[in-house]
Design an enzyme around this catalytic site. Sequence first.
Site, PDB file in Angstrom:
ATOM      1  N   HIS A 330       1.133  -1.458   0.173  1.00  0.00           N
ATOM      2  CA  HIS A 330      -0.092  -0.440   0.495  1.00  0.00           C
ATOM      3  C   HIS A 330       0.724   0.816  -0.471  1.00  0.00           C
ATOM      4  O   HIS A 330       2.280   1.084   1.025  1.00  0.00           O
ATOM      5  CB  HIS A 330      -0.796   0.835   1.404  1.00  0.00           C
ATOM      6  CG  HIS A 330      -1.565   1.218   1.266  1.00  0.00           C
ATOM      7  ND1 HIS A 330      -1.970   2.212   1.613  1.00  0.00           N
ATOM      8  CD2 HIS A 330      -3.152   1.252   0.312  1.00  0.00           C
ATOM      9  CE1 HIS A 330      -3.040   3.138   1.804  1.00  0.00           C
ATOM     10  NE2 HIS A 330      -4.016   2.146   0.748  1.00  0.00           N
ATOM     11  N   ASP A 391      -7.463  -5.526  -0.104  1.00  0.00           N
ATOM     12  CA  ASP A 391      -8.264  -5.554  -1.373  1.00  0.00           C
ATOM     13  C   ASP A 391      -7.916  -7.234  -1.351  1.00  0.00           C
ATOM     14  O   ASP A 391      -8.497  -7.786  -1.738  1.00  0.00           O
ATOM     15  CB  ASP A 391      -7.740  -4.777  -2.803  1.00  0.00           C
ATOM     16  CG  ASP A 391      -8.395  -3.617  -2.525  1.00  0.00           C
ATOM     17  OD1 ASP A 391      -9.473  -3.357  -2.991  1.00  0.00           O
ATOM     18  OD2 ASP A 391      -7.056  -2.692  -3.506  1.00  0.00           O
TER      19      ASP A 391
END
Length: 455
Positions: A330, A391
């Site tokens: 991320h 996700d």
Amino acid sequence: MATKKEEEKIIKKLEKLAVHNDPINQELYKKYDVKRGLRNANGTGVLVGLTRIGDVVGYEFKDGQKIAVPGRLVYRGYNVEDLIADAEKNKQLGFEQCAYLLLFGELPNKEQLERFSSYLGESRILPSNFTEDMIMKAPSKDIMNKIARGVLASYSYDEDPENREIGNIIKQCIQLIARFSTLAAYGYQAKRRYYDNKSMFIHNPKAELSTAENFLRLIRSDKTYTRSEAEILDLALILHAEHGGGNNSSLTVHVVSSADTDTYSAIAAAVGSLKGSRHGGANIRVVEMMDEIKANVKDWSSEAEVAAYLRKIVDKQAFDGSGKVYGIGHAVYTISDPREVLLKKKAHELAKEKGQEWVDEFELYNMIERLAPAIIQEKHPSAERVCANVDFYSGFVYTMLNIPRELYTPIFAISRIAGWSAHRIEEIVSGGRIYRPAYKNVSEERAFIPLENRK
């Protein structure tokens, strides 16, 4: 008129011309200190604005050094973990409260929440003939494109679409928050009918139901769902509702809104941003990657087998050849993504409720989450520490809820419209300047060549 074969030949030539003329020497980016992707050399984002809406915390600076910390997600000053814990304690579905908080900056009291939820419920029904004219007559293979078209079409059904007064923009935003789930569900039903040759079911939303409940009701032929299904979908909606002003789609809202355009144009642009596989579309890539891993790893409990296949993916020898382990890494979070932590817990609970085969699959996800960061570090020793992001488990959760894959990213949009709306209002109230970053031209000027002299 050119035949299809002739057209393809022309396009190939034009493609070759474009590719030949557009590449830029990568060294020039270093020479001119270009902040590619609006990121500094240390990976932090270039500061381009201020916000009071949300905060994404993955690191802190001490004595000039960037220090990784466990991730925190904050909505209007409140830790999202507290919002979720309160909803669970009171056995409430909390997305509507979350949307109110993001829009107006304060937690609603009971009466305010009831009025707001009621208004949302009443606004879920699309305008007269909208479904037939704007959804059924032009179905789309991709539901995100259908949502974007639905947003833009909503302009034509608004009696005062160009009114930039804050009160009118708030009304437009609330109506869009309410209708996104209907647009997504009806777009999916049209896709089933016209592209999948399956039956289409158009149910009316119920005003007294929450966003999560209505969505599950609209996508299923029998309109049924369990309380636990609604609760975990509601959790996902809360977790995806906002992620600071710097994420690609929220920044898009700020950029487009700064040009003084209408609400529908700004939100449709954000939908287009979220669709991308580097943004909201990543959850589908995770599930597709997992399909390949499950098909090629015989023993899901073997760390050696799983690690070997992950190395093939990182070495660009498996899956899509990108070298990415989707769902791992991320831009801000390094130690942990708080959204992933909360969703993983619920994913485990749901897997145990669904049966052993789902528990086995959850354990495979858990193993990959544990192994992948070290394997990525082996390949890229100088890269920062990485962790699983939201996700990674969201697609798995939606699969257990029997939600079709083409709706995974639309669910993200159904949630994030709340954050987008807050950012649009903030930009109009506090922004004041059109976004205009610089691009340095690195081509040379040339003498013009008359048409008759060109080769």
